[in-house]
Design a protein around this motif. Sequence first.
Motif: not given
Length: 315
Positions: A172-180
Motif C-alpha cells: 500500500l502506498p500509504a504505508a510506504r513511510d512507516l519504517d521511518e
Amino acid sequence: MTGSPHEVQYVTIHGHRRAFVKAGSGPVILLMHGLGCDHTTWEPVIDTLSRRYTVIAPDLLGHGASDKPRADYSVGGYANGMRDLLTVLGYDKATVIGHSFGGGVAMQFAYQFPERTERLVLVASGGLGPEVTPAIRAITTPGFEQLMAVLTLPGLRHAGVAGLRALSRSPLPAARDLDEVATIFDSFKDPAARHAIRHVVRAVVDWRGQIITMSDRAYLTQAMPMCVIWGRDDQVLPVRHANNAARVAPKARVEVISNAGHFPHKDHPHRFAKVVNEFIRSTQPATYSRTRFRSLLRTGHDAAPLASVTDITSA
C-alpha cells in the motif's frame, strides 16, 4: 536512530554539542533532516553526492546525537545554528537542502543569510501550505509527552516499532513511510527528545495546521536558484504543495517523483541524487547583491514566470 556508516563528529557551539557527518570534497551541500529524524535519513544519498561535493549532514539541535537542551527551537533559531556550524567548519557558502521541517529551516536560512546561500533545494518541505498529517498536529496537544512516556515503555515500544515496520512492507502506498515513522517513534523513548520535538512542532504548527509559510517571501527566490522535490505518494505533506511552490516561486524547478512517499531521497536515492546533481550543474550559484535584495523588498512580488512541474517516473 540507527547507526551511521560515516564518522559522526562533534562541535560545541554556544555551549551545546552538535553532531554532524562530513564527507567528500568540492562545493558544499548542507543537508537538513526533518522532524524527529537525524542525519542518517540522508545515508542513502551521502556517498553519491560526496563524489562531487562536500556534504555536511548535521543532527539538528534536539535530534539524534546532538544535545537536547531547553533552547530556541524556532526555524529562525535553527537557521542561526546552521550558519554558526558552517562558520565553525570554515565554510562561507553552501547549497542548502532541507527535508520536511528541515525545508522550513532551509527557507529561513536562505531568507536570513542570502549571502551564504548558493542554491535552495526543498524536499517534501514544510512551509508550502497549511495541511499536515494529524499525527504531527497531535504532538501539540496537552498530554503528548505523558502519552509517549507510556507508549514507549520497553514492551509497548518494541511491539509498536515491530508493527509499524511490518506494515511498511505492505504494497500500500500509504504505508510506504512507516519504517521511518517507526524509527522516529522509537526515538521518543528519550524524554529530552520528546520535550524538544514538542517545542519544535509548537513553533511551526497549531490546530489548524502549519504556521510557517514561504508564500509571502517567495518572490525573493528570483535572485536564487531553487528546486522543489516531492514524492507523489506523500502522506505527511500532500504533493499538491509542490504545485503551490510552482505558483509562488518564480523560476523554481519542481520535480514530482512517482512511486515515492515523504522520503523520496530514501525511496529512490539514485534518482534523487541525479536530480540534485543536474540542478546544481545547470545553475550558477546565487551572487548576493544588497542593492538587488533591497529593490526586491521594496517592490515586492511582481509578475514573474511560474515554475514548471515535472513528473519523474522512477524505475
